[in-house]
Design an enzyme around this catalytic site. Structure first.
Site, PDB file in Angstrom:
ATOM      1  N   HIS A  70       0.771  -1.036  -0.032  1.00 27.49           N
ATOM      2  CA  HIS A  70       0.087  -0.055   0.059  1.00 27.49           C
ATOM      3  C   HIS A  70       0.971   1.444   0.062  1.00 27.49           C
ATOM      4  O   HIS A  70       0.524   2.376  -0.295  1.00 27.49           O
ATOM      5  CB  HIS A  70      -0.895   0.114   1.281  1.00 27.49           C
ATOM      6  N   HIS A  85       1.722   6.970  -0.314  1.00 26.19           N
ATOM      7  CA  HIS A  85       1.083   5.956   0.768  1.00 26.19           C
ATOM      8  C   HIS A  85      -0.678   6.151   0.093  1.00 26.19           C
ATOM      9  O   HIS A  85      -1.440   6.774  -0.041  1.00 26.19           O
ATOM     10  CB  HIS A  85       0.807   6.620   2.046  1.00 26.19           C
TER      11      HIS A  85
END
Length: 165
Positions: A70, A85
């Site tokens: 992620h 992110h």
């Protein structure tokens, strides 16, 4: 003395970051997570993605690929450490809906594919799709300037300019 004359390497001080994701660029204070909105990890911008592909915003080196896929860390040629992110609270997905195309140590150029992600899975199972792009070593930067708001295109729209001494 000869080393001073002939051994000088070109020092890159300012690097322009291009949008790693296509979508809507917003200031960090719009991110619904205090870790990012209060700049606890550093300064930057965020993009609310309209498609599920992240590309490199700079020429640099991959310094971290999170096991859950992620988030990715990149070191630009001027030393800026960039964290992309994808989404908020997406670590809990344990990689579901993510596919990475790079590994630690890889050299990347602007526009190289980093990670694809399923927006529908993130919308359903995570807090938000909004994607902070953070300079994690902001404290070492001489300056950081946001270059874009609104619609941005991955690999093409300049979004940040970071200068290190």
């Amino acid at each position: 003395m000869l080393k001073k004359l002939f051994g000088k390497k070109e020092v890159i001080k300012t690097v322009q970051l291009f949008a790693p994701i296509t979508g809507n660029a917003v200031t960090l204070d719009k991110v619904p997570d205090p870790v990012f909105s209060e700049k606890m990890m550093g300064d930057g911008i965020a993009i609310d993605p309209t498609e599920g592909l992240a590309v490199s915003p700079v020429d640099g080196e991959i310094v971290q690929v999170f096991p859950t896929k992620h988030a990715i860390g990149i070191r630009a040629k001027n030393g800026a450490e960039i964290l992309i992110h994808i989404g908020l609270e997406t670590v809990s997905l344990n990689g579901e809906g993510f596919e990475t195309f790079v590994k630690e140590g890889d050299k990347v150029k602007v526009g190289d594919k980093l990670v694809s992600f399923d927006l529908d899975i993130i919308k359903t199972k995570a807090k938000s799709t909004i994607t902070p792009i953070i300079i994690t070593n902001t404290d070492q930067a001489a300056s950081l300037e946001a270059k874009a708001q609104g619609q941005v295109e991955k690999g093409n729209t300049p979004v940040l300019e970071v200068t290190f001494n």
